[in-house]
Design a protein around this motif. Sequence first.
Motif, PDB file in Angstrom:
ATOM      1  N   MET A  41      65.131  23.881  34.359  1.00  0.00           N
ATOM      2  CA  MET A  41      64.370  23.468  33.197  1.00  0.00           C
ATOM      3  C   MET A  41      65.291  23.460  31.986  1.00  0.00           C
ATOM      4  N   ALA A  42      65.213  22.429  31.202  1.00  0.00           N
ATOM      5  CA  ALA A  42      65.992  22.334  29.968  1.00  0.00           C
ATOM      6  C   ALA A  42      65.035  22.419  28.776  1.00  0.00           C
ATOM      7  N   GLU A  43      65.512  22.970  27.687  1.00  0.00           N
ATOM      8  CA  GLU A  43      64.743  23.025  26.447  1.00  0.00           C
ATOM      9  C   GLU A  43      65.471  22.235  25.380  1.00  0.00           C
ATOM     10  N   TYR A  44      64.720  21.563  24.536  1.00  0.00           N
ATOM     11  CA  TYR A  44      65.280  20.755  23.469  1.00  0.00           C
ATOM     12  C   TYR A  44      64.694  21.233  22.157  1.00  0.00           C
ATOM     13  N   PHE A  45      65.538  21.293  21.134  1.00  0.00           N
ATOM     14  CA  PHE A  45      65.124  21.860  19.865  1.00  0.00           C
ATOM     15  C   PHE A  45      65.400  20.910  18.716  1.00  0.00           C
ATOM     16  N   ALA A  46      64.569  20.986  17.744  1.00  0.00           N
ATOM     17  CA  ALA A  46      64.775  20.291  16.474  1.00  0.00           C
ATOM     18  C   ALA A  46      64.244  21.219  15.395  1.00  0.00           C
ATOM     19  N   HIS A  47      64.688  20.997  14.174  1.00  0.00           N
ATOM     20  CA  HIS A  47      64.195  21.765  13.035  1.00  0.00           C
ATOM     21  C   HIS A  47      63.693  20.772  12.004  1.00  0.00           C
ATOM     22  N   LEU A  48      62.513  21.027  11.479  1.00  0.00           N
ATOM     23  CA  LEU A  48      61.910  20.174  10.470  1.00  0.00           C
ATOM     24  C   LEU A  48      61.722  20.999   9.205  1.00  0.00           C
ATOM     25  N   LEU A  49      62.060  20.425   8.047  1.00  0.00           N
ATOM     26  CA  LEU A  49      61.884  21.141   6.782  1.00  0.00           C
ATOM     27  C   LEU A  49      61.335  20.203   5.723  1.00  0.00           C
ATOM     28  N   TRP A  50      60.227  20.598   5.097  1.00  0.00           N
ATOM     29  CA  TRP A  50      59.632  19.910   3.953  1.00  0.00           C
ATOM     30  C   TRP A  50      59.419  20.956   2.876  1.00  0.00           C
ATOM     31  N   LEU A  51      59.780  20.630   1.650  1.00  0.00           N
ATOM     32  CA  LEU A  51      59.575  21.523   0.513  1.00  0.00           C
ATOM     33  C   LEU A  51      58.805  20.785  -0.577  1.00  0.00           C
ATOM     34  N   ARG A  52      57.798  21.433  -1.154  1.00  0.00           N
ATOM     35  CA  ARG A  52      56.981  20.813  -2.183  1.00  0.00           C
ATOM     36  C   ARG A  52      57.712  20.641  -3.495  1.00  0.00           C
ATOM     37  N   GLY A  53      58.477  21.619  -3.907  1.00  0.00           N
ATOM     38  CA  GLY A  53      59.095  21.552  -5.230  1.00  0.00           C
ATOM     39  C   GLY A  53      58.017  21.582  -6.296  1.00  0.00           C
ATOM     40  N   GLU A  54      58.098  20.703  -7.271  1.00  0.00           N
ATOM     41  CA  GLU A  54      57.147  20.663  -8.391  1.00  0.00           C
ATOM     42  C   GLU A  54      56.054  19.609  -8.201  1.00  0.00           C
ATOM     43  N   GLN A  55      55.922  19.070  -7.019  1.00  0.00           N
ATOM     44  CA  GLN A  55      54.994  17.969  -6.786  1.00  0.00           C
ATOM     45  C   GLN A  55      53.527  18.413  -6.824  1.00  0.00           C
ATOM     46  N   ASP A  56      52.636  17.487  -7.161  1.00  0.00           N
ATOM     47  CA  ASP A  56      51.200  17.730  -7.246  1.00  0.00           C
ATOM     48  C   ASP A  56      50.591  17.661  -5.849  1.00  0.00           C
ATOM     49  N   PHE A  57      50.659  18.774  -5.133  1.00  0.00           N
ATOM     50  CA  PHE A  57      50.185  18.819  -3.753  1.00  0.00           C
ATOM     51  C   PHE A  57      48.671  18.670  -3.671  1.00  0.00           C
ATOM     52  N   LEU A  58      47.941  19.449  -4.463  1.00  0.00           N
ATOM     53  CA  LEU A  58      46.489  19.423  -4.400  1.00  0.00           C
ATOM     54  C   LEU A  58      45.908  18.097  -4.886  1.00  0.00           C
ATOM     55  N   GLY A  59      46.647  17.379  -5.709  1.00  0.00           N
ATOM     56  CA  GLY A  59      46.238  16.052  -6.146  1.00  0.00           C
ATOM     57  C   GLY A  59      46.665  14.956  -5.182  1.00  0.00           C
ATOM     58  N   ASN A  60      47.246  15.364  -4.034  1.00  0.00           N
ATOM     59  CA  ASN A  60      47.692  14.432  -2.994  1.00  0.00           C
ATOM     60  C   ASN A  60      48.766  13.466  -3.505  1.00  0.00           C
ATOM     61  N   ARG A  61      49.555  13.922  -4.473  1.00  0.00           N
ATOM     62  CA  ARG A  61      50.640  13.115  -5.049  1.00  0.00           C
ATOM     63  C   ARG A  61      51.962  13.815  -4.746  1.00  0.00           C
ATOM     64  N   TYR A  62      52.263  13.944  -3.495  1.00  0.00           N
ATOM     65  CA  TYR A  62      53.491  14.602  -3.074  1.00  0.00           C
ATOM     66  C   TYR A  62      54.229  13.722  -2.080  1.00  0.00           C
ATOM     67  N   SER A  63      55.529  13.873  -2.066  1.00  0.00           N
ATOM     68  CA  SER A  63      56.362  13.096  -1.153  1.00  0.00           C
ATOM     69  C   SER A  63      56.210  13.608   0.270  1.00  0.00           C
ATOM     70  N   ARG A  64      56.149  12.690   1.190  1.00  0.00           N
ATOM     71  CA  ARG A  64      56.110  13.049   2.619  1.00  0.00           C
ATOM     72  C   ARG A  64      57.521  13.091   3.214  1.00  0.00           C
ATOM     73  N   LYS A  65      58.532  12.884   2.394  1.00  0.00           N
ATOM     74  CA  LYS A  65      59.920  12.906   2.869  1.00  0.00           C
ATOM     75  C   LYS A  65      60.289  14.328   3.291  1.00  0.00           C
ATOM     76  N   HIS A  66      60.967  14.412   4.414  1.00  0.00           N
ATOM     77  CA  HIS A  66      61.384  15.704   4.944  1.00  0.00           C
ATOM     78  C   HIS A  66      62.696  15.538   5.713  1.00  0.00           C
ATOM     79  N   LEU A  67      63.209  16.619   6.213  1.00  0.00           N
ATOM     80  CA  LEU A  67      64.491  16.619   6.907  1.00  0.00           C
ATOM     81  C   LEU A  67      64.282  16.987   8.363  1.00  0.00           C
ATOM     82  N   LEU A  68      64.902  16.231   9.252  1.00  0.00           N
ATOM     83  CA  LEU A  68      64.954  16.578  10.668  1.00  0.00           C
ATOM     84  C   LEU A  68      66.390  16.971  10.986  1.00  0.00           C
ATOM     85  N   ARG A  69      66.569  18.119  11.603  1.00  0.00           N
ATOM     86  CA  ARG A  69      67.913  18.594  11.963  1.00  0.00           C
ATOM     87  C   ARG A  69      67.926  18.853  13.468  1.00  0.00           C
ATOM     88  N   PHE A  70      68.981  18.376  14.112  1.00  0.00           N
ATOM     89  CA  PHE A  70      69.094  18.497  15.560  1.00  0.00           C
ATOM     90  C   PHE A  70      70.213  19.455  15.933  1.00  0.00           C
TER      91      PHE A  70
END
Length: 166
Positions: free
Chosen positions: A1-30
């Motif tokens: 059996m082989a396992e494969y891994f990735a890491h995903l990171l999203w940070l809000r920063g100063e964005q208006d999350f509750l107002g649904n005005r935030y970037s969906r951009k994030h980082l995928l690291r392999f």
Amino acid sequence: MAEYFAHLLWLRGEQDFLGNRYSRKHLLRFDGGLEISASSSPHIVPVPMSDAASVDPEEAFVASLASCHMLWFLSIAARRGFCVDCYADSPVGIMARNSDGKLAITVVTLKPDVTFSDDCLPARDEIEQMHHQAHQECFIANSVKSEVRCEPLFGQSPAGRPDSAT
């Protein structure tokens, strides 16, 4: 059996999350260190909340199917003694409602264009057989029906810092 891994990171920063005005951009690291900018599809979440220049999950899904198929095709061609000089594909995925009424990538059409060395050209039926076998062997195509589990971590944020909410 082989396992494969990735890491995903999203940070809000100063964005208006509750107002649904935030970037969906994030980082995928392999595991090899490659980092890819990712985002929601601008077909789903409009720009500027999506980043059209980043890879979206639907594109990554279509590309992973095409990549897996190509890798199997190359392996099969080599074993059969056919020398491939170039393999290009422009796959297309279609999002539509599935039989359960949910949005899904319902069809992925691969469009491989393979060029062989002049001294070892397979016949059309041999090429079709190799593509059929590649499809049968492709791990990703065989995984499309796989179970997807969600096992949330509590007490740590995704970035590995203590979670202040707990």
